[in-house]
Motif scaffolding. Structure first.
Motif, PDB file in Angstrom:
ATOM      1  N   SER A   1       0.822  -1.194   0.000  1.00 11.08           N
ATOM      2  CA  SER A   1       0.000   0.000   0.000  1.00 11.08           C
ATOM      3  C   SER A   1       0.866   1.258   0.000  1.00 11.08           C
ATOM      4  CB  SER A   1      -0.889   0.002   1.256  1.00 11.08           C
ATOM      5  OG  SER A   1      -1.535   1.254   1.388  1.00 11.08           O
ATOM      6  N   ALA A   2       0.419   2.276  -0.706  1.00  7.87           N
ATOM      7  CA  ALA A   2       1.111   3.565  -0.712  1.00  7.87           C
ATOM      8  C   ALA A   2       0.681   4.444   0.462  1.00  7.87           C
ATOM      9  CB  ALA A   2       0.842   4.291  -2.026  1.00  7.87           C
ATOM     10  N   HIS A   3      -0.290   3.988   1.207  1.00  7.11           N
ATOM     11  CA  HIS A   3      -0.821   4.747   2.335  1.00  7.11           C
ATOM     12  C   HIS A   3       0.288   5.080   3.332  1.00  7.11           C
ATOM     13  CE1 HIS A   3      -3.802   6.210   5.122  1.00  7.11           C
ATOM     14  NE2 HIS A   3      -3.391   5.356   6.055  1.00  7.11           N
ATOM     15  N   HIS A   4       0.479   6.360   3.619  1.00  6.32           N
ATOM     16  CA  HIS A   4       1.446   6.892   4.588  1.00  6.32           C
ATOM     17  C   HIS A   4       2.907   6.701   4.175  1.00  6.32           C
ATOM     18  CE1 HIS A   4      -1.606   6.916   8.142  1.00  6.32           C
ATOM     19  NE2 HIS A   4      -1.908   7.792   7.200  1.00  6.32           N
ATOM     20  N   LYS A   5       3.169   6.441   2.914  1.00  8.49           N
ATOM     21  CA  LYS A   5       4.534   6.311   2.403  1.00  8.49           C
ATOM     22  C   LYS A   5       4.965   7.632   1.781  1.00  8.49           C
ATOM     23  CE  LYS A   5       4.772   1.780   3.032  1.00  8.49           C
ATOM     24  NZ  LYS A   5       4.067   1.508   4.253  1.00  8.49           N
ATOM     25  N   ILE A   6       6.265   7.902   1.800  1.00  9.77           N
ATOM     26  CA  ILE A   6       6.761   9.087   1.096  1.00  9.77           C
ATOM     27  C   ILE A   6       6.477   8.867  -0.381  1.00  9.77           C
ATOM     28  CG2 ILE A   6       8.784  10.440   0.470  1.00  9.77           C
ATOM     29  CD1 ILE A   6       9.947   9.676   3.238  1.00  9.77           C
ATOM     30  N   ASN A   7       5.816   9.842  -0.994  1.00 15.11           N
ATOM     31  CA  ASN A   7       5.313   9.670  -2.348  1.00 15.11           C
ATOM     32  C   ASN A   7       5.951  10.608  -3.360  1.00 15.11           C
ATOM     33  OD1 ASN A   7       2.825  10.669  -4.322  1.00 15.11           O
ATOM     34  ND2 ASN A   7       3.038   8.447  -4.123  1.00 15.11           N
ATOM     35  N   TYR A   8       6.404  11.760  -2.918  1.00 11.37           N
ATOM     36  CA  TYR A   8       6.853  12.794  -3.857  1.00 11.37           C
ATOM     37  C   TYR A   8       7.764  13.735  -3.093  1.00 11.37           C
ATOM     38  CZ  TYR A   8       6.092  15.730  -8.044  1.00 11.37           C
ATOM     39  OH  TYR A   8       6.225  16.429  -9.214  1.00 11.37           O
TER      40      TYR A   8
END
Length: 117
Positions: A2-9
Motif C-alpha cells: 500500500s502507498a498509504h502513509h509512504k513518502i510519495n513525492y
C-alpha cells in the motif's frame, strides 16, 4: 504494498530550473516534464518529484533533509558531477554499509551519493 502513509513525492528548490535540469540529465540521465517556467517534474529516479524556482538552496548545515542517490561506481559518478559543474563538498568516506560523498549541484543544493561496493 500500500502507498498509504509512504513518502510519495519530493519537491526541491532550485535557483535555476534549466541549470538543474541540464546537470541532472547530464550526470544521472534524468528526464523532465515542464509545467511552466517555474516547475518541472521528474519520475523513474527512485522517487517521483520536481524542481521549483526558489532563491534558497538546501544544505545539511542549514538542517535540510539530505537526498541520497545510489551509484554502482562512486569514482565515475564523482567525475561526472565535477565535469557537469557540481562541486564535491565532502570527500568519499566509509560508513557502516558502504561509502559515500556529498556534493552540491550548480544551484548550490547539497546531495549525497553512496555505494555498497
Amino acid at each position: 504494498m500500500s502507498a498509504h502513509h509512504k513518502i510519495n513525492y519530493i519537491e526541491i528548490p532550485v535557483k535555476d530550473i534549466n541549470l538543474a535540469k541540464a546537470f541532472f540529465s547530464s550526470v544521472f540521465g534524468w528526464q523532465f516534464i515542464d509545467y511552466g517556467p517555474d516547475y518541472c517534474a521528474f519520475d523513474g529516479v527512485g522517487i517521483d518529484g520536481g524542481f521549483f524556482s526558489a532563491k534558497q538552496a538546501v544544505s545539511t548545515v542549514n538542517g535540510s533533509v539530505l537526498v541520497v542517490l545510489f551509484s554502482d561506481d562512486l569514482i565515475v559518478t564523482q567525475g561526472k558531477i565535477e565535469e557537469s559543474g557540481g562541486k564535491i563538498v565532502q570527500a568519499i568516506f566509509s560508513f557502516p554499509g558502504g561509502k559515500r560523498f556529498h556534493f552540491t549541484d550548480p544551484c548550490g543544493n547539497e546531495y549525497a551519493v553512496w555505494s555498497d561496493k
